[in-house]
Motif scaffolding. Structure first.
Motif, PDB file in Angstrom:
ATOM      1  N   ILE A   9       0.842  -1.209   0.000  1.00  0.00           N
ATOM      2  CA  ILE A   9       0.000   0.000   0.000  1.00  0.00           C
ATOM      3  C   ILE A   9       0.870   1.249   0.000  1.00  0.00           C
ATOM      4  O   ILE A   9       0.612   2.216  -0.736  1.00  0.00           O
ATOM      5  CB  ILE A   9      -0.945   0.000   1.225  1.00  0.00           C
ATOM      6  N   ILE A  10       1.935   1.229   0.811  1.00  0.00           N
ATOM      7  CA  ILE A  10       2.856   2.374   0.836  1.00  0.00           C
ATOM      8  C   ILE A  10       3.518   2.541  -0.534  1.00  0.00           C
ATOM      9  O   ILE A  10       3.631   3.655  -1.064  1.00  0.00           O
ATOM     10  CB  ILE A  10       3.926   2.181   1.930  1.00  0.00           C
ATOM     11  N   GLY A  11       3.958   1.420  -1.111  1.00  0.00           N
ATOM     12  CA  GLY A  11       4.574   1.468  -2.436  1.00  0.00           C
ATOM     13  C   GLY A  11       3.625   2.012  -3.490  1.00  0.00           C
ATOM     14  O   GLY A  11       4.014   2.819  -4.346  1.00  0.00           O
ATOM     15  N   LEU A  12       2.371   1.591  -3.414  1.00  0.00           N
ATOM     16  CA  LEU A  12       1.369   2.080  -4.371  1.00  0.00           C
ATOM     17  C   LEU A  12       1.116   3.571  -4.194  1.00  0.00           C
ATOM     18  O   LEU A  12       0.880   4.293  -5.173  1.00  0.00           O
ATOM     19  CB  LEU A  12       0.066   1.298  -4.216  1.00  0.00           C
ATOM     20  N   ALA A  13       1.150   4.048  -2.956  1.00  0.00           N
ATOM     21  CA  ALA A  13       0.951   5.479  -2.701  1.00  0.00           C
ATOM     22  C   ALA A  13       2.084   6.298  -3.325  1.00  0.00           C
ATOM     23  O   ALA A  13       1.844   7.347  -3.949  1.00  0.00           O
ATOM     24  CB  ALA A  13       0.877   5.735  -1.198  1.00  0.00           C
ATOM     25  N   VAL A  14       3.309   5.818  -3.160  1.00  0.00           N
ATOM     26  CA  VAL A  14       4.458   6.511  -3.758  1.00  0.00           C
ATOM     27  C   VAL A  14       4.362   6.481  -5.283  1.00  0.00           C
ATOM     28  O   VAL A  14       4.614   7.485  -5.967  1.00  0.00           O
ATOM     29  CB  VAL A  14       5.784   5.866  -3.289  1.00  0.00           C
ATOM     30  N   ILE A 282      -6.110   3.942  -4.755  1.00  0.00           N
ATOM     31  CA  ILE A 282      -7.237   4.136  -3.846  1.00  0.00           C
ATOM     32  C   ILE A 282      -8.046   2.846  -3.724  1.00  0.00           C
ATOM     33  O   ILE A 282      -8.476   2.457  -2.624  1.00  0.00           O
ATOM     34  CB  ILE A 282      -8.123   5.304  -4.329  1.00  0.00           C
ATOM     35  N   ALA A 283      -8.262   2.155  -4.855  1.00  0.00           N
ATOM     36  CA  ALA A 283      -8.973   0.875  -4.814  1.00  0.00           C
ATOM     37  C   ALA A 283      -8.199  -0.135  -3.969  1.00  0.00           C
ATOM     38  O   ALA A 283      -8.787  -0.918  -3.211  1.00  0.00           O
ATOM     39  CB  ALA A 283      -9.170   0.347  -6.234  1.00  0.00           C
ATOM     40  N   ALA A 284      -6.858  -0.109  -4.077  1.00  0.00           N
ATOM     41  CA  ALA A 284      -6.034  -1.023  -3.280  1.00  0.00           C
ATOM     42  C   ALA A 284      -6.147  -0.697  -1.794  1.00  0.00           C
ATOM     43  O   ALA A 284      -6.243  -1.600  -0.945  1.00  0.00           O
ATOM     44  CB  ALA A 284      -4.580  -0.925  -3.731  1.00  0.00           C
ATOM     45  N   TRP A 285      -6.125   0.582  -1.462  1.00  0.00           N
ATOM     46  CA  TRP A 285      -6.242   1.005  -0.064  1.00  0.00           C
ATOM     47  C   TRP A 285      -7.598   0.595   0.514  1.00  0.00           C
ATOM     48  O   TRP A 285      -7.686   0.094   1.649  1.00  0.00           O
ATOM     49  CB  TRP A 285      -6.047   2.513   0.002  1.00  0.00           C
ATOM     50  N   GLN A 286      -8.673   0.816  -0.237  1.00  0.00           N
ATOM     51  CA  GLN A 286     -10.006   0.429   0.227  1.00  0.00           C
ATOM     52  C   GLN A 286     -10.120  -1.092   0.358  1.00  0.00           C
ATOM     53  O   GLN A 286     -10.786  -1.598   1.268  1.00  0.00           O
ATOM     54  CB  GLN A 286     -11.061   0.987  -0.728  1.00  0.00           C
ATOM     55  N   SER A 287      -9.485  -1.833  -0.531  1.00  0.00           N
ATOM     56  CA  SER A 287      -9.467  -3.292  -0.433  1.00  0.00           C
ATOM     57  C   SER A 287      -8.723  -3.735   0.830  1.00  0.00           C
ATOM     58  O   SER A 287      -9.156  -4.669   1.526  1.00  0.00           O
ATOM     59  CB  SER A 287      -8.786  -3.894  -1.666  1.00  0.00           C
ATOM     60  N   TYR A 288      -7.613  -3.065   1.100  1.00  0.00           N
ATOM     61  CA  TYR A 288      -6.815  -3.388   2.284  1.00  0.00           C
ATOM     62  C   TYR A 288      -7.618  -3.148   3.560  1.00  0.00           C
ATOM     63  O   TYR A 288      -7.587  -3.973   4.493  1.00  0.00           O
ATOM     64  CB  TYR A 288      -5.542  -2.545   2.281  1.00  0.00           C
ATOM     65  N   ASP A 289      -8.336  -2.026   3.616  1.00  0.00           N
ATOM     66  CA  ASP A 289      -9.171  -1.728   4.782  1.00  0.00           C
ATOM     67  C   ASP A 289     -10.231  -2.799   4.990  1.00  0.00           C
ATOM     68  O   ASP A 289     -10.472  -3.259   6.120  1.00  0.00           O
ATOM     69  CB  ASP A 289      -9.852  -0.357   4.598  1.00  0.00           C
TER      70      ASP A 289
END
Length: 755
Positions: A9-14, A282-289
């Motif tokens: 998730i951090i990598g995707l944000a960067v 954002i989709a990855a972050w929401q999936s992670y949550d």
């Protein structure tokens, strides 16, 4: 193991931040080209307007984020660990692909790249799952949202044809009604055009563009089923306001249209294209949550949650908009990519970047045949009336004065913005990620065609350019699909280790491209670049062209020295570099030749002799460059083909001649730098003769060696070629010096006579 997903998730944000920078650098052309090309408003004003549009458009983009979640694949068919692989593969591929096109200076479609990356990664992961379960390949359709994906892809492809056709039609009608002399038309004509353009832009951007966002429900009761009434009312209001602006405030309504259109197109760009940059993270972050809250193992948690609508936090959208605005202001690539579009749509002659090809030539021939046939069926009187509307006004200037015309006028700029804004906003309201690059570029090309900007002197080059750009778009789709699928498969095999390797590779490639871009920028601004003459007097031309001669001789001396040293040392890299340097020099000389027409046209009648001198100067520089080019090419070919190295005696003779030649170049350059053409000292002539004698003696010695001891025909051919071209190079240099000597004395005599 769970920490790997947090790190992803951090990598995707960067990657999202980097993708925003790279994406805006590519897509700035979409909303800046009309304002820049027409020079209707200042650069600073244009950037402020575009920045506001991007910031507001970013807030309205939430509804489109569903494309990344469920627009291409069926999320319920994948587990969380598989979805994360898809998302990571997409982002790594996307940033590398876009930066690759930015490095080439070619605009590409961020929408096409993200759509085909999602498709490629999802197909790869689906095939992995099917293979693990020994299922049939036909099960692939259960994983892919074929209906929506087909709709998106067809919409993107159809946009090319629709944008070009609509742009050409609207521009043709606008030009027939307004002509090129639009500023002298009656006030009410400009007011009606302004009313129509501004009504179209504001309706589709501020009304249609809100559809699919969280804000639409609040205004839905006021606009549903009232389209015709809203458009009519908006047209009346804008027409009245336009008339007030034109009649009483005495302002140019077209400048207002271009300013509003730039804002609208920037808003549409951010609203439609923001999903391309941050939709996946954002989709990855929401999936992670969702997965974290479930407590279920990642390999067992189905991603049905992505099938429902999840609002995107406004704060994230504002942050993304801020990055886009900062990139727009500070990215050098963002300012450079726009040049391709402006050059291809320019009303005047420009340096044509693209070479004609078989397809472009035949398309132009076919268009000429169609035009010839059309003229036989349209009454001549109508043709004459229409032709008058396309006559360009002539700007009379005093001799010696120049006027830098815009690439195209404000009518075409207004049509570009109006049509592109409408088409993009319609797609946004339908939740289709239409390619803004496709639309804006093809609208600009359609209006250029309708505006007769592609004449007989430029048509084949412009059509070739358009075909090259479109070909690049198809290349984007294919590479995005294959690359994303490959990266997804590698991540599936290597897990976290492979992700780390791929991220390091991405950083390395981005850094290398950044360094390469900076080097290329410095090369463009190099102090030794050749410049076209702008003076209209003989003394002025002598002064300006003397600088070109000095710069050319400096570069030729370096090229020739690198070639000889590289040949003696069998250094293929040095020879390749010398070959590239001489190609660049020849390209600059060709540009000077292409400017001869405009130089002669602007020449003052009392100094027409300067034109002949300037032509002779360019011809002489070309002679020097050609000799240097032949030496570099034959030397590179010899070493590249792994032929025998030069014999010791041959190498010694060439190095001795090269040393004397470098010294002669330096002497001649000193004369040009000091402008002491009337003081050609005997030492220079003596040095030239001594060098020619050395070359001739080397030729004779090689003849003797060939008859007695030489055993390599390739070496003999190479050696004679270099020596003969060196003779030509020496003579060409002395011819240049004599040319300036004669012309300088002649010019002094003429000036003395006038006094």
């Amino acid at each position: 193991m769970d920490n790997i997903y947090f790190l992803m998730i951090i990598g995707l944000a960067v990657l999202a931040i980097a993708d925003l920078v790279v994406g805006v650098s590519n897509d700035a052309v979409n909303f800046l080209n009309s304002a820049l090309g027409s020079k209707a408003i200042s650069f600073r004003s244009m950037m402020i307007v575009a920045s506001l549009g991007i910031a507001i458009g970013a807030i309205f983009s939430s509804g489109l984020m569903e494309v990344a979640r469920k627009g291409i694949f069926v999320p319920g068919e994948f587990y969380f660990n598989e979805i994360m692989i898809i998302f990571m593969a997409v982002m790594i591929t996307d940033i590398l692909l876009l930066d690759f096109f930015n490095t080439l200076g070619m605009p590409t479609s961020t929408t096409v790249s993200i759509v085909f990356e999602l498709l490629g990664a999802a197909v790869a992961m689906a095939l992995i799952k099917i293979g693990a379960e020994n299922g049939p390949v036909s099960d692939l359709f259960d994983y892919i949202n074929t209906a929506k994906a087909t709709e998106i892809i067809l919409g993107i492809l159809l946009s090319v044809v629709v944008a070009f056709s609509v742009g050409a039609l609207v521009q043709y009608v606008s030009r027939v009604l307004l002509s090129f002399d639009f500023e002298r038309k009656s006030k009410w004509v400009g007011a009606i055009f302004g009313g129509f353009a501004l009504a179209a832009i504001t309706y589709f951007i501020f009304i249609k563009g809100l559809k699919g966002t969280d804000y639409y429900n609040e205004i839905k009761p006021f606009i549903e089923g009232k389209t015709a009434l809203i458009v009519a009312f908006s047209f009346i209001i804008w027409t009245l306001l336009s008339y007030i602006v034109v009649k009483f405030l005495n302002k140019n309504i077209y400048k207002l249209i271009i300013a509003v259109g730039t804002f609208a197109l920037a808003l549409a760009f951010a609203g439609n294209d923001l999903v391309n940059f941050i939709g996946v993270p954002i989709a990855a972050w929401q999936s992670y949550d969702a997965w974290l809250a479930s407590g279920i193992p990642a390999s067992e948690f189905p991603m049905d949650v992505l099938g429902s609508k999840v609002p995107t936090p406004t704060l994230l959208l504002l942050f993304a908009g801020l990055i886009m605005v900062l990139t727009l202001w500070f990215s050098s690539k963002a300012r450079r990519v726009v040049k391709t579009s402006i050059d291809l749509s320019s009303q005047s002659e420009t340096h044509e970047r693209f070479e004609p090809n078989f397809l472009s030539r035949n398309l132009v021939r076919f268009s000429i045949l169609v035009s010839t046939y059309t003229t036989t069926i349209i009454p001549k009187l109508i043709q004459e009336k229409i032709g008058k509307q396309f006559e360009k006004p002539v700007i009379e200037l005093q001799k010696g004065k120049t006027h830098e015309l815009p690439a195209f006028d404000m009518v075409r700029a207004a049509v570009n913005l109006m049509v592109a804004s409408v088409l993009i906003s319609i797609a946004t309201s339908m939740k289709l990620p239409l390619s803004t690059t496709y639309v804006t570029f093809m609208v600009a090309m359609g209006t250029s065609l309708a505006d007769r900007a592609w004449g007989s002197e430029s048509a084949v080059y412009r059509v070739a350019g358009v075909l090259n750009v479109i070909g690049g778009w198809f290349f984007t789709a294919i590479i995005a699909f294959i690359a994303a699928g490959t990266v997804a498969y590698l991540i599936h095999l290597g897990g976290g280790t492979m992700i780390a390797i791929l991220l390091l590779l991405a950083i390395f490639l981005l850094a290398r491209n950044y360094i390469s871009h900076n080097k290329r920028t410095r090369s463009v601004k190099a102090e030794d670049s050749l410049n076209k003459a702008e003076s209209n007097s003989i003394h002025g031309v002598i002064e300006e062209s003397a600088d070109n001669i000095s710069k050319a001789l400096k570069r030729v001396s370096k090229i020739n020295n690198n070639t000889i040293v590289g040949l003696v040392n069998q250094d293929l890299d040095a020879l390749k570099n010398a070959k590239l340097m001489v190609v660049k020099l020849e390209s600059e000389i060709e540009e000077l030749q292409n400017d001869i027409f405009y130089f002669i046209k602007d020449m003052d009648d009392s100094y027409l002799g300067a034109s002949k001198f300037y032509i002779d100067v360019i011809g002489s520089i070309q002679d020097v460059a050609q000799s240097s080019s032949l030496i570099a090419k034959v030397s590179h070919k010899h070493v590249n083909n792994n032929h025998k190295a030069l014999k010791k005696k041959q190498a010694e003779e060439l190095l001795d001649i090269n040393e004397k030649l470098v010294h002669l170049f330096g002497e001649i350059r000193a004369i040009f730098d000091s402008r002491t053409f009337h003081e050609i000292v005997p030492d220079v002539i003596k040095e030239k003769q001594s060098l020619l004698t050395s070359v001739q003696e080397s030729i004779q010695r090689q003849v003797e060696r060939t008859r007695t001891e030489e055993s390599s025909p390739k070496n003999t051919t190479l050696y004679f070629s270099i020596l003969l071209e060196t003779k030509d190079l020496i003579m060409a240099n002395m011819n240049i010096l004599n040319l300036y000597y004669d012309e300088h004395n002649s010019a002094d005599t003429i000036e003395d006579t006038k006094e």
